[in-house]
Enzyme design. Structure first.
Site, PDB file in Angstrom:
ATOM      1  N   ARG A 234       0.857  -1.186   0.000  1.00 14.38           N
ATOM      2  CA  ARG A 234       0.000   0.000   0.000  1.00 14.38           C
ATOM      3  C   ARG A 234       0.893   1.237   0.000  1.00 14.38           C
ATOM      4  NH1 ARG A 234      -3.384  -2.914  -1.363  1.00 14.38           N
ATOM      5  NH2 ARG A 234      -5.496  -3.270  -0.569  1.00 14.38           N
ATOM      6  N   GLU A 263      -4.530   7.412  -4.651  1.00  9.99           N
ATOM      7  CA  GLU A 263      -4.884   6.676  -5.869  1.00  9.99           C
ATOM      8  C   GLU A 263      -6.303   7.069  -6.291  1.00  9.99           C
ATOM      9  OE1 GLU A 263      -4.393   2.449  -5.297  1.00  9.99           O
ATOM     10  OE2 GLU A 263      -2.326   2.649  -4.698  1.00  9.99           O
ATOM     11  N   HIS A 281      -1.497   0.191  -9.704  1.00 14.46           N
ATOM     12  CA  HIS A 281      -2.102  -0.776  -8.776  1.00 14.46           C
ATOM     13  C   HIS A 281      -2.635  -1.989  -9.543  1.00 14.46           C
ATOM     14  CE1 HIS A 281      -4.205  -1.153  -4.625  1.00 14.46           C
ATOM     15  NE2 HIS A 281      -3.862  -2.327  -5.102  1.00 14.46           N
TER      16      HIS A 281
HETATM   17  C1  8YV Z   1      -7.099  -5.328  -5.473  1.00 12.22           C
HETATM   18  C2  8YV Z   1      -5.306  -5.250  -3.843  1.00 12.22           C
HETATM   19  O1  8YV Z   1      -7.379  -5.707  -6.728  1.00 12.22           O
HETATM   20  O2  8YV Z   1      -6.323  -7.248  -3.175  1.00 12.22           O
HETATM   21  C3  8YV Z   1      -5.801  -6.171  -2.809  1.00 12.22           C
HETATM   22  O3  8YV Z   1      -5.638  -5.821  -1.632  1.00 12.22           O
HETATM   23  O4  8YV Z   1      -4.664  -4.309  -3.577  1.00 12.22           O
HETATM   24  C4  8YV Z   1      -5.640  -5.531  -5.242  1.00 12.22           C
HETATM   25  O5  8YV Z   1      -5.242  -6.825  -5.537  1.00 12.22           O
HETATM   26  C5  8YV Z   1      -7.467  -3.876  -5.311  1.00 12.22           C
HETATM   27  O6  8YV Z   1      -7.467  -3.615  -3.945  1.00 12.22           O
HETATM   28  C6  8YV Z   1      -8.831  -3.619  -5.946  1.00 12.22           C
HETATM   29  O7  8YV Z   1      -9.149  -2.267  -5.761  1.00 12.22           O
END
Ligand code: 8YV
Length: 321
Positions: A234, A263, A281
């Protein structure tokens, strides 16, 4: 009586149809539409990803039983509030582990071999003859890989480094990982030592109050000037401004980012850095994996609303009440 479900993210039509077989389904295009949907009557289940959901957004919710997130990370949900309201949160771990690990290694290699920078250089017509050291990258094979957070994704990255690239694996984690130490020859290091010894540093910890700004100016200053930093976890785990400074001054060699403090990222000092590889992302963003995540999230929602036990509960204690 069919329960009511709100889909707050794009879901494949066949999966919407699957939900509609058991529930009344409403699809929302924007988080701005959520208050109206909640005011229209009881909403028993929410399914989607990427929206901030907590007291502000859900105060008007009536009858909410479960939020089924199409993600493994859940820092965008106010878990304390969901617990307070007895709302179950489910997520989609495991199905995205290998895909996300592939991206981490892609960022490591792309940064090490200057792929994006040299692609642009070539396309701009600069290739006139044999390349010199000013265009050389660095090896990844046989170097030292430092993993910050040796969970499932971290372990998958470590396996790629160890068995794919002959790397020495160091890790820091809240708890020792003896099985992975045996499997990978991985060695535990405290954070500062890991940062100072690693050629490649991979950030794979969840975002929480302990990891917010975990890597800042001090930590970047501990890294080798030849080191490469990758973040597939993150954005707020890094102090982005400190990273811009470290990359601009050559304090570290390069970085690869999949996640950002804000983001979507539309404009940033990051974009002026040619020793940075940045992608939007896309850790889990393959056709196969996003389908698997969506199917798992639909299954979690169905199980929660039809009186069964979902596979992946973030806060199972709310079911026990
Ligand atoms: C997601 C991600 O696709 O799974 C997670 O925590 O960061 C990604 O794989 C994303 O969060 C979708 O908005």
């Amino acid at each position: 009586m069919k329960k009511n479900v709100v889909v707050f993210n794009r879901l494949a039509p066949d999966l919407v149809d699957r939900l509609a077989a058991s529930f009344n389904v409403v699809q929302l295009a924007s988080s701005a539409d959520l208050p109206e949907a909640l005011a229209a009557g009881p909403v028993h289940g929410l399914i989607g990803a990427g929206w901030q959901l907590g007291r502000t957004q859900l105060a008007a919710a009536v009858g909410l039983e479960v939020v089924s997130s199409i993600s493994v990370g859940y820092d965008n949900y106010d878990l304390d509030y969901l617990n307070e309201c007895g709302v179950l949160l489910t997520n989609t771990p495991d199905v995205l582990t290998e895909t996300t690990a592939d991206l981490a290694v892609t960022l490591m290699l792309s940064a090490a071999r200057r792929i994006v920078e040299l692609d642009g250089w070539l396309r701009a017509g600069n290739w006139r003859g044999a390349l010199g050291p000013e265009h050389f990258g660095c090896d990844m094979y046989g170097k030292t890989l430092g993993i910050i957070g040796l969970g499932n994704i971290g372990a998958a990255i470590a396996r790629r480094g160890r068995f794919g690239f002959g790397m020495r694996v160091l890790y820091t984690s809240n708890s020792p990982k003896p099985a992975l130490e045996q499997e990978l020859g991985a060695a535990f290091r405290d954070m500062d030592t890991l940062l100072s010894e690693s050629d490649f540093v991979c950030v794979v910890v969840p975002l929480n109050e302990h990891t917010h700004r975990l890597i800042g100016q001090r930590e970047l200053g501990l890294m080798k000037s030849s080191a490469i930093l990758v973040n597939v976890a993150r954005g707020p785990i890094l102090d982005e401004a400190a990273l811009v400074e470290a990359l601009s001054t050559g304090q570290i060699r390069a970085a690869g980012l999949d996640v950002y403090e804000q983001e979507p990222l539309a404009d940033s000092p990051l974009f002026g850095l040619n020793n940075l590889v940045c992608v939007p992302h896309i850790g889990s963003a393959t056709h196969e994996t996003r389908r698997a995540m969506a199917e798992l999230a639909v299954q979690n929602l169905e199980q929660a609303l039809l009186g069964e036990t979902p596979l992946h509960m973030v806060n199972p204690q709310v079911r026990a009440v």
